[in-house]
Design a protein around this motif. Structure first.
Motif, PDB file in Angstrom:
ATOM      1  N   PRO A  13       0.788  -1.231   0.000  1.00  0.00           N
ATOM      2  CA  PRO A  13       0.000   0.000   0.000  1.00  0.00           C
ATOM      3  C   PRO A  13       0.822   1.284   0.000  1.00  0.00           C
ATOM      4  O   PRO A  13       0.322   2.335  -0.416  1.00  0.00           O
ATOM      5  CB  PRO A  13      -0.835  -0.117   1.281  1.00  0.00           C
ATOM      6  N   LYS A  14       2.077   1.226   0.465  1.00  0.00           N
ATOM      7  CA  LYS A  14       2.906   2.428   0.511  1.00  0.00           C
ATOM      8  C   LYS A  14       3.846   2.561  -0.693  1.00  0.00           C
ATOM      9  O   LYS A  14       4.650   3.484  -0.749  1.00  0.00           O
ATOM     10  CB  LYS A  14       3.733   2.445   1.796  1.00  0.00           C
ATOM     11  N   GLU A  15       3.725   1.657  -1.636  1.00  0.00           N
ATOM     12  CA  GLU A  15       4.638   1.654  -2.787  1.00  0.00           C
ATOM     13  C   GLU A  15       3.906   1.960  -4.089  1.00  0.00           C
ATOM     14  O   GLU A  15       4.241   1.446  -5.150  1.00  0.00           O
ATOM     15  CB  GLU A  15       5.365   0.305  -2.850  1.00  0.00           C
ATOM     16  N   GLY A  16       2.914   2.826  -3.978  1.00  0.00           N
ATOM     17  CA  GLY A  16       2.099   3.176  -5.128  1.00  0.00           C
ATOM     18  C   GLY A  16       2.729   4.230  -6.012  1.00  0.00           C
ATOM     19  O   GLY A  16       3.857   4.685  -5.788  1.00  0.00           O
ATOM     20  N   GLY A  17       1.976   4.637  -7.022  1.00  0.00           N
ATOM     21  CA  GLY A  17       2.481   5.613  -7.968  1.00  0.00           C
ATOM     22  C   GLY A  17       1.357   6.381  -8.630  1.00  0.00           C
ATOM     23  O   GLY A  17       0.186   6.308  -8.220  1.00  0.00           O
ATOM     24  N   LEU A  18       1.707   7.111  -9.676  1.00  0.00           N
ATOM     25  CA  LEU A  18       0.770   8.002 -10.354  1.00  0.00           C
ATOM     26  C   LEU A  18       1.013   7.964 -11.861  1.00  0.00           C
ATOM     27  O   LEU A  18       2.160   7.976 -12.315  1.00  0.00           O
ATOM     28  CB  LEU A  18       0.966   9.438  -9.849  1.00  0.00           C
ATOM     29  N   VAL A  19      -0.076   7.921 -12.615  1.00  0.00           N
ATOM     30  CA  VAL A  19      -0.024   8.147 -14.063  1.00  0.00           C
ATOM     31  C   VAL A  19      -0.921   9.335 -14.362  1.00  0.00           C
ATOM     32  O   VAL A  19      -2.083   9.372 -13.926  1.00  0.00           O
ATOM     33  CB  VAL A  19      -0.489   6.923 -14.864  1.00  0.00           C
ATOM     34  N   ALA A  20      -0.386  10.332 -15.066  1.00  0.00           N
ATOM     35  CA  ALA A  20      -1.153  11.511 -15.464  1.00  0.00           C
ATOM     36  C   ALA A  20      -1.091  11.633 -16.979  1.00  0.00           C
ATOM     37  O   ALA A  20      -0.075  11.291 -17.595  1.00  0.00           O
ATOM     38  CB  ALA A  20      -0.590  12.772 -14.803  1.00  0.00           C
ATOM     39  N   ILE A  21      -2.168  12.127 -17.571  1.00  0.00           N
ATOM     40  CA  ILE A  21      -2.240  12.230 -19.028  1.00  0.00           C
ATOM     41  C   ILE A  21      -2.714  13.625 -19.420  1.00  0.00           C
ATOM     42  O   ILE A  21      -3.798  14.067 -19.022  1.00  0.00           O
ATOM     43  CB  ILE A  21      -3.185  11.165 -19.619  1.00  0.00           C
ATOM     44  N   LEU A  22      -1.881  14.325 -20.206  1.00  0.00           N
ATOM     45  CA  LEU A  22      -2.237  15.605 -20.807  1.00  0.00           C
ATOM     46  C   LEU A  22      -2.562  15.331 -22.267  1.00  0.00           C
ATOM     47  O   LEU A  22      -1.664  15.070 -23.071  1.00  0.00           O
ATOM     48  CB  LEU A  22      -1.087  16.602 -20.676  1.00  0.00           C
ATOM     49  N   GLN A  23      -3.839  15.355 -22.603  1.00  0.00           N
ATOM     50  CA  GLN A  23      -4.283  14.966 -23.938  1.00  0.00           C
ATOM     51  C   GLN A  23      -3.801  15.958 -24.986  1.00  0.00           C
ATOM     52  O   GLN A  23      -3.898  17.172 -24.802  1.00  0.00           O
ATOM     53  CB  GLN A  23      -5.811  14.876 -23.974  1.00  0.00           C
ATOM     54  N   GLY A  24      -3.305  15.440 -26.100  1.00  0.00           N
ATOM     55  CA  GLY A  24      -2.836  16.276 -27.186  1.00  0.00           C
ATOM     56  C   GLY A  24      -3.902  16.534 -28.243  1.00  0.00           C
ATOM     57  O   GLY A  24      -4.996  15.973 -28.192  1.00  0.00           O
ATOM     58  N   ARG A  25      -3.554  17.389 -29.214  1.00  0.00           N
ATOM     59  CA  ARG A  25      -4.493  17.756 -30.280  1.00  0.00           C
ATOM     60  C   ARG A  25      -4.657  16.650 -31.309  1.00  0.00           C
ATOM     61  O   ARG A  25      -5.741  16.450 -31.851  1.00  0.00           O
ATOM     62  CB  ARG A  25      -4.002  19.020 -31.000  1.00  0.00           C
ATOM     63  N   SER A  26      -3.562  15.951 -31.599  1.00  0.00           N
ATOM     64  CA  SER A  26      -3.566  14.997 -32.699  1.00  0.00           C
ATOM     65  C   SER A  26      -4.135  13.646 -32.276  1.00  0.00           C
ATOM     66  O   SER A  26      -3.885  13.167 -31.168  1.00  0.00           O
ATOM     67  CB  SER A  26      -2.141  14.798 -33.224  1.00  0.00           C
ATOM     68  N   LYS A  27      -4.886  13.044 -33.177  1.00  0.00           N
ATOM     69  CA  LYS A  27      -5.408  11.705 -32.947  1.00  0.00           C
ATOM     70  C   LYS A  27      -4.538  10.644 -33.616  1.00  0.00           C
ATOM     71  O   LYS A  27      -4.797   9.451 -33.475  1.00  0.00           O
ATOM     72  CB  LYS A  27      -6.845  11.604 -33.459  1.00  0.00           C
ATOM     73  N   THR A  28      -3.533  11.090 -34.360  1.00  0.00           N
ATOM     74  CA  THR A  28      -2.674  10.150 -35.087  1.00  0.00           C
ATOM     75  C   THR A  28      -1.249  10.081 -34.540  1.00  0.00           C
ATOM     76  O   THR A  28      -0.610   9.033 -34.608  1.00  0.00           O
ATOM     77  CB  THR A  28      -2.617  10.531 -36.578  1.00  0.00           C
ATOM     78  N   VAL A  29      -0.745  11.189 -34.005  1.00  0.00           N
ATOM     79  CA  VAL A  29       0.602  11.183 -33.437  1.00  0.00           C
ATOM     80  C   VAL A  29       0.573  10.459 -32.099  1.00  0.00           C
ATOM     81  O   VAL A  29      -0.248  10.765 -31.228  1.00  0.00           O
ATOM     82  CB  VAL A  29       1.134  12.615 -33.251  1.00  0.00           C
ATOM     83  N   LYS A  30       1.466   9.493 -31.924  1.00  0.00           N
ATOM     84  CA  LYS A  30       1.463   8.691 -30.703  1.00  0.00           C
ATOM     85  C   LYS A  30       1.969   9.506 -29.504  1.00  0.00           C
ATOM     86  O   LYS A  30       2.759  10.439 -29.658  1.00  0.00           O
ATOM     87  CB  LYS A  30       2.341   7.455 -30.889  1.00  0.00           C
ATOM     88  N   PRO A  31       1.552   9.141 -28.297  1.00  0.00           N
ATOM     89  CA  PRO A  31       1.973   9.875 -27.094  1.00  0.00           C
ATOM     90  C   PRO A  31       3.463   9.709 -26.796  1.00  0.00           C
ATOM     91  O   PRO A  31       4.134   8.821 -27.326  1.00  0.00           O
ATOM     92  CB  PRO A  31       1.130   9.232 -25.977  1.00  0.00           C
ATOM     93  N   MET A  32       3.968  10.577 -25.927  1.00  0.00           N
ATOM     94  CA  MET A  32       5.276  10.409 -25.325  1.00  0.00           C
ATOM     95  C   MET A  32       5.062  10.206 -23.824  1.00  0.00           C
ATOM     96  O   MET A  32       4.038  10.607 -23.275  1.00  0.00           O
ATOM     97  CB  MET A  32       6.179  11.619 -25.579  1.00  0.00           C
ATOM     98  N   LEU A  33       6.025   9.569 -23.175  1.00  0.00           N
ATOM     99  CA  LEU A  33       5.901   9.248 -21.755  1.00  0.00           C
ATOM    100  C   LEU A  33       7.079   9.817 -20.980  1.00  0.00           C
ATOM    101  O   LEU A  33       8.234   9.673 -21.401  1.00  0.00           O
ATOM    102  CB  LEU A  33       5.838   7.726 -21.568  1.00  0.00           C
ATOM    103  N   LEU A  34       6.795  10.451 -19.857  1.00  0.00           N
ATOM    104  CA  LEU A  34       7.818  10.921 -18.929  1.00  0.00           C
ATOM    105  C   LEU A  34       7.835   9.958 -17.753  1.00  0.00           C
ATOM    106  O   LEU A  34       6.819   9.796 -17.071  1.00  0.00           O
ATOM    107  CB  LEU A  34       7.510  12.344 -18.463  1.00  0.00           C
ATOM    108  N   LEU A  35       8.955   9.318 -17.510  1.00  0.00           N
ATOM    109  CA  LEU A  35       9.067   8.295 -16.472  1.00  0.00           C
ATOM    110  C   LEU A  35       9.980   8.771 -15.346  1.00  0.00           C
ATOM    111  O   LEU A  35      11.014   9.388 -15.600  1.00  0.00           O
ATOM    112  CB  LEU A  35       9.639   7.007 -17.074  1.00  0.00           C
ATOM    113  N   GLY A  36       9.614   8.483 -14.112  1.00  0.00           N
ATOM    114  CA  GLY A  36      10.473   8.815 -12.982  1.00  0.00           C
ATOM    115  C   GLY A  36      10.161   7.931 -11.792  1.00  0.00           C
ATOM    116  O   GLY A  36       9.002   7.575 -11.564  1.00  0.00           O
ATOM    117  N   HIS A  37      11.186   7.555 -11.021  1.00  0.00           N
ATOM    118  CA  HIS A  37      10.938   6.790  -9.806  1.00  0.00           C
ATOM    119  C   HIS A  37      10.931   7.723  -8.601  1.00  0.00           C
ATOM    120  O   HIS A  37      11.756   8.629  -8.482  1.00  0.00           O
ATOM    121  CB  HIS A  37      11.936   5.642  -9.636  1.00  0.00           C
TER     122      HIS A  37
END
Length: 475
Positions: free
Chosen positions: A86-110
């Motif tokens: 329970p204390k080792e959780g995390g977060l995923v956040a998504i800022l939606q882009g304009r394009s429906k064809t360009v694939k997303p990018m991901l920012l990763l951090g521990h």
């Protein structure tokens, strides 16, 4: 990230001649946006996220609160944890882009950090202290400045109403610093791959190195890393009374096996990344080591060049898979022949090689059917190097030229390991972003009195902000 790998990478890079950019004078008065960022960074650093006494879940909740204040909806934020951890959780956040064809990018951090005992430190390891041009505290260097920067970028874009062409995702996870802990990046890759799906990801592992006296001498972009795997070597014997010794001894047999591992050298292997690394770094040097770098980049079979490079521990590791004995255990009484002896062999496996191939090679090298060799959980996925993609490297090179004129951007392969390996396993190429810088001594990461240059934190934040926005507008 493993501190020794960082330190060795640092020593390799600062060995280059001083094609240097002055790191600049002490920071002046902070801009309003920098004041806000410093408060965010302070809050994250002062949230204890050690495995023993801290909570990544709490840190993730605090970062989610910042994003909600900036305007993120609950539907754009995913807080996760398992009942067992329970204390080792995390977060995923998504800022939606304009394009429906360009694939997303991901920012990763521990979010997690290595343990730190107050009695060992000069300062409280969980209080952000600014002193003599440095921030001191656990996590200041590894890697809460980047975590805070990722959150800051998304928050500011949402506050200002900026909608990027490419969707930007953020994953803050736990477990990178402890082998046997719950690992959030691994969990997301296996359980929520669609949530983090992206064309590519940015992570720790890159960055600049100073000469230790205020000059930045290089910037690197991490393009690939080794896989980390442990193996157990075991020997067995019926034992008996120590007063009647025999040569057939479990400890002797284990010692012979370890000696064979010590004396074996895995063959030289180059990837596109390490070939480019040695070619570019070698061209900047005018010594025997530089000549060896150029030679090995052209011909991996050049034994003389390999021998020269291998005199440097970091270069030696970059050229091949390495295995080393790290733990020993044997016997059950001081007056009895040993019935069982074990050793842990820690291997750093070159991209393209599997854990099974290395296991088979250890079996061959030891050459004793009575010696048992087994994989030690966790069994990590094989290292999959990302391509040296001009679409990724090009914008980074331009920004390095802007922020650090005359300083080269060098593609590098980490000899340690990051959580990027779990994303690479599901088809997301991961790059260690350049930007800030560290000192040759490793800045105390994983050790005592961890620190990060104040200028490095703020300049690195500006650099990464511009880099992310550049990638987010590309097709």
């Amino acid at each position: 990230m493993r501190a020794w790998a960082k330190l060795m990478a640092a020593s390799a890079l600062v060995a280059a001649p001083a094609l240097a950019q002055d790191a600049g004078p002490p920071m002046g008065p902070l801009r309003p946006d920098q004041v806000e960022f410093r408060a965010l960074y302070k809050e994250l650093v002062e949230t204890n996220t050690t495995l023993s006494a801290g909570s990544c879940t709490l840190a993730a909740e605090k970062m989610a609160a910042h994003l909600k204040t900036a305007g993120f909806k609950d539907s754009e934020l995913t807080l996760f944890a398992t009942p067992e951890n329970p204390k080792e959780g995390g977060l995923v956040a998504i800022l939606q882009g304009r394009s429906k064809t360009v694939k997303p990018m991901l920012l990763l951090g521990h979010l997690d950090v290595v343990e730190a005992k107050r009695e060992d430190w000069t300062r409280d390891p969980f209080t952000l202290i600014e002193e003599n041009g440095y921030f001191y505290a656990r996590g200041t260097s590894d890697m809460k400045a980047m975590d805070a920067t990722w959150v800051d970028i998304l928050a500011r874009m949402r506050k200002s109403g900026q909608v990027p062409k490419r969707t930007i995702k953020l994953a803050l996870t736990c477990g990178e610093e402890t082998t046997y802990a719950f690992n959030g990046a691994d969990w997301l890759a296996k359980n929520k791959p669609d949530l983090i799906a992206a064309e590519f990801a940015l992570n720790e592992g890159g960055g600049g190195r100073s000469d230790g006296h205020g000059k930045v001498v290089s910037q690197s972009i991490q393009v690939g890393e080794k896989a980390v795997q442990n193996y157990k070597i075991e020997t067995f014997n019926a034992g008996g009374h120590s007063s009647v010794p025999i040569r057939d001894n479990a400890i002797y047999e284990l010692s012979d096996a370890i000696a064979k591992v010590r004396d074996f050298e895995f063959p030289v292997t180059l990837s596109d990344t390490t070939r480019a690394y040695f070619a570019k770094l070698g061209a900047s040097r005018k010594d025997a080591m530089g000549a060896a770098m150029l030679a090995i980049s052209k011909n991996p079979a050049d034994a003389e060049a390999a021998a020269t490079l291998s005199t440097d521990r970091s270069f030696h590791s970059m050229l091949r898979t390495t295995c080393v004995a790290t733990l020993l255990d044997g016997g059950h009484a001081n007056n009895a022949l040993p019935q069982h002896a074990t050793a842990n062999i820690n291997c750093r496996i070159f991209p393209g090689e599997s854990v099974e191939q290395v296991q088979a090679k250890l079996t061959e090298v030891i050459g004793d059917p009575k010696v048992k060799i087994s994989l030690v959980p966790p069994i990590r996925p094989p290292a999959v190097p990302p391509p040296l993609d001009p679409k990724i490297v090009g914008p980074a090179e331009k920004l390095v030229a802007k922020y650090y004129p005359g300083v080269p951007l060098i593609p590098s392969m980490s000899t340690g390991g990051t959580d990027g390996i779990f994303l690479a396993a599901i088809g997301i190429p991961v790059y260690g972003a350049p930007g800030g810088w560290g000192d040759p001594d490793g800045n105390g990461a994983h050790g005592l009195n961890e620190r990060r240059s104040v200028r490095s934190v703020f300049v690195g934040r500006d650099f990464l902000t511009e880099l992310v926005k550049t990638y987010a507008e590309m097709d």
